[in-house]
Structures are given as C-alpha cells and as structure tokens.
Design a protein around this motif. Sequence first.
Motif, mmCIF file in Angstrom:
data_model
loop_
_atom_site.group_PDB
_atom_site.id
_atom_site.type_symbol
_atom_site.label_atom_id
_atom_site.label_comp_id
_atom_site.label_asym_id
_atom_site.label_seq_id
_atom_site.Cartn_x
_atom_site.Cartn_y
_atom_site.Cartn_z
ATOM 1 N N ARG A 40 0.826 -1.211 0.000
ATOM 2 C CA ARG A 40 0.000 0.000 0.000
ATOM 3 C C ARG A 40 0.857 1.257 0.000
ATOM 4 N NH1 ARG A 40 -4.585 -2.176 4.336
ATOM 5 N NH2 ARG A 40 -5.740 -3.450 2.801
ATOM 6 N N ARG A 41 1.972 1.210 0.699
ATOM 7 C CA ARG A 41 2.876 2.365 0.728
ATOM 8 C C ARG A 41 3.493 2.596 -0.653
ATOM 9 N NH1 ARG A 41 3.660 7.310 1.885
ATOM 10 N NH2 ARG A 41 5.782 7.915 2.504
ATOM 11 N N VAL A 43 2.095 2.152 -3.509
ATOM 12 C CA VAL A 43 1.101 2.870 -4.306
ATOM 13 C C VAL A 43 0.985 4.317 -3.833
ATOM 14 C CG1 VAL A 43 -1.350 2.976 -4.907
ATOM 15 C CG2 VAL A 43 -0.144 0.771 -4.917
ATOM 16 N N GLU A 44 1.036 4.524 -2.521
ATOM 17 C CA GLU A 44 0.985 5.892 -1.976
ATOM 18 C C GLU A 44 2.149 6.736 -2.501
ATOM 19 O OE1 GLU A 44 1.083 5.554 2.217
ATOM 20 O OE2 GLU A 44 -0.964 4.800 2.417
ATOM 21 N N LEU A 45 3.290 6.110 -2.698
ATOM 22 C CA LEU A 45 4.484 6.817 -3.160
ATOM 23 C C LEU A 45 4.474 7.059 -4.668
ATOM 24 C CD1 LEU A 45 7.167 4.968 -0.998
ATOM 25 C CD2 LEU A 45 6.459 7.357 -0.760
ATOM 26 N N GLY A 46 3.433 6.588 -5.328
ATOM 27 C CA GLY A 46 3.311 6.843 -6.758
ATOM 28 C C GLY A 46 3.758 5.712 -7.659
ATOM 29 N N VAL A 47 4.098 4.548 -7.090
ATOM 30 C CA VAL A 47 4.459 3.398 -7.914
ATOM 31 C C VAL A 47 3.227 2.934 -8.676
ATOM 32 C CG1 VAL A 47 5.155 0.968 -7.849
ATOM 33 C CG2 VAL A 47 6.362 2.650 -6.439
ATOM 34 N N THR A 48 3.365 2.745 -9.996
ATOM 35 C CA THR A 48 2.227 2.292 -10.800
ATOM 36 C C THR A 48 2.512 0.986 -11.531
ATOM 37 O OG1 THR A 48 2.957 3.746 -12.608
ATOM 38 C CG2 THR A 48 1.262 4.598 -11.113
ATOM 39 N N SER A 247 10.961 -5.870 1.571
ATOM 40 C CA SER A 247 9.855 -6.124 2.501
ATOM 41 C C SER A 247 9.796 -5.059 3.589
ATOM 42 C CB SER A 247 10.019 -7.514 3.146
ATOM 43 O OG SER A 247 11.238 -7.586 3.862
ATOM 44 N N ARG A 248 10.603 -3.980 3.435
ATOM 45 C CA ARG A 248 10.657 -2.926 4.453
ATOM 46 C C ARG A 248 10.267 -1.576 3.860
ATOM 47 N NH1 ARG A 248 15.254 -1.525 6.112
ATOM 48 N NH2 ARG A 248 16.592 -2.582 4.589
ATOM 49 N N ILE A 249 9.406 -0.848 4.551
ATOM 50 C CA ILE A 249 8.928 0.433 4.055
ATOM 51 C C ILE A 249 10.074 1.430 3.901
ATOM 52 C CG2 ILE A 249 7.612 2.479 4.736
ATOM 53 C CD1 ILE A 249 5.342 0.655 5.564
ATOM 54 N N GLY A 250 11.002 1.480 4.860
ATOM 55 C CA GLY A 250 12.119 2.405 4.763
ATOM 56 C C GLY A 250 12.949 2.170 3.511
#
Length: 280
Positions: A40-41, A43-48, A247-250
């Motif tokens: 989900r992050r 997609v939030e960051l603009g990955v399409t 697998s890490r958001i950072g």
Amino acid sequence: MGSNTFRIGGELAVRRLGFGAMRLPTESGPARAASIAVARRAVELGVTLIDTAHMYGWGANEELLAEALYPYPDDLLIATKVGVAPPEPPREAAINGRPGFLRRQVEEGLRRLRVERLDLLQLHRVDPEVPLADQLGTLRELQDQGKIGHIGLSEVTAAQLAEARRIIDVASVQNRYSVLDREHEAVLDACDAAGIAFLPWRPVHPAVSEAGEIAAVAAELGATGAQVALAWLLHRSPVVLPIPGTSRIGHLEENVAAADLRLSDDQRRRLDALSVPSGG
C-alpha cells in the motif's frame, strides 16, 4: 534520462521505477500485515508498476497483492508471470510451457488477482521442450479472448526475443540486469531499438556496496549505493523499468527516491566503465 514514464506496449502508461513483490512474506500474522503495508505504501508513493508471478508462493503473492490493493487504482499495473510448475516431491519446481498448463495458470492468476484481464502477462521462462510458437500461440489465443492484454517474456536471449517477435507483439522483457551485471546487454539493446519495455530484475547487484566507484558517486550525491545503481538504470535507456523489491517500508522509500537522482555526464561515464564481477 528522458521521461519518468513509459507506455508498455504503447498503451499501458506507468512510472518507470516500479516495485517487485517477490520478497513480500505471505504467511498469516504480523509478517503478512507488514507486507500489505509495504504494498500500500508503494502505491501511496506513486508506484504504478508492480511485478509478481505465479511462482512467488505458488499464487500466494498474487493473493496478497489483491488483499492489499483491490479494488486497484485506475493507473496501477500489476504484471504477473506463468510457466513454472510447483514442486511435486521428489520432482522440484520445473519450467512448463505446455498449452494446457499455461491456460490453467492464467485462469488461476485472473482469479487470485480478482480481474477479468491480466494487462501484462509474461512467460516466466521459455520451455525448451515445447516449441516457442506453441507457448506464445497459447498466450496469443488467451489475448484474443480478452484474458490477456499484453504479452511479455522473461529471461530470454536476443535470439529468443527475435523469434518471439515473429510470433507475437512482445510488450516487455524481464531479464536480470544491473550496473554490475550486464550479461543481457544485447537483449536490452534490442528492446531499446524496438521500444519494448525492459524490466531488470535484481536491479541492485549484491556487490553494489563493495564497488568503490559506486560508493564514490553515492558520496558525491549524498545518496546510497543502491540509489545510484537504480539511477544508472533509469539513465541507461528510456525503455528500462527497474523493479527493486523489498519487505521494508524504509527501504522502499529509499528506492523510490532514486527516481529523482540525477547523474552528471562524468558520473555516468564512470559507472558505465565499471567491470562486471566474475560470476555476476
């Protein structure tokens, strides 16, 4: 570097820096919750552009992405792959390009991803035991039926790509490639010439932190070695769509930020000149 977007197959517009979902844990519990948060992050960051495959957890990765992201944003492309059979002891996982098997995996992908059409479906590996025309002909039939939008290939040689292009319209190629691993340079050149999307998997070579020139450029830019490696790929050709996985958001946020990194002509020349490690 050119545009930060690319139209796969001349139609599917995506941001060039994508996300590879292979490393996301799919088991139940906290690990799965963390994987959903990462997807989900992204997609939030603009990955399409998100890359998955039937082989990643034998469908579990596709199901995870559907749980995390369905209903999908209109601009999100989830690309999946078929053509590898799960292990059946004592047999290990095996390439399988037989028409009936490919059809079943496509149907399973549609169900798991909760879609009526797989907008980009890639053949995970060419099966040497089945004529390429039979493998790609099957996918083309499914394309004609509206179950596949565009067809791509994975881990092919330049000769296989040329043969495939005589059978189908090839929208993408997914081969292993990075600043320190250029075995498939000829394939990338062929994609560049034809306007075919090239999705390098393992775009950040494991030895990237040990390469002195990469570290030097990273220090000059206030970036990490991984970011420099991704920026080099984006500068390499406008058809290159890296799909780094984590697998890490950072780590995800660090990767996505590499799209904004600008290499000078001198820095590009120094990176272009790097030799590939043995066994790379």
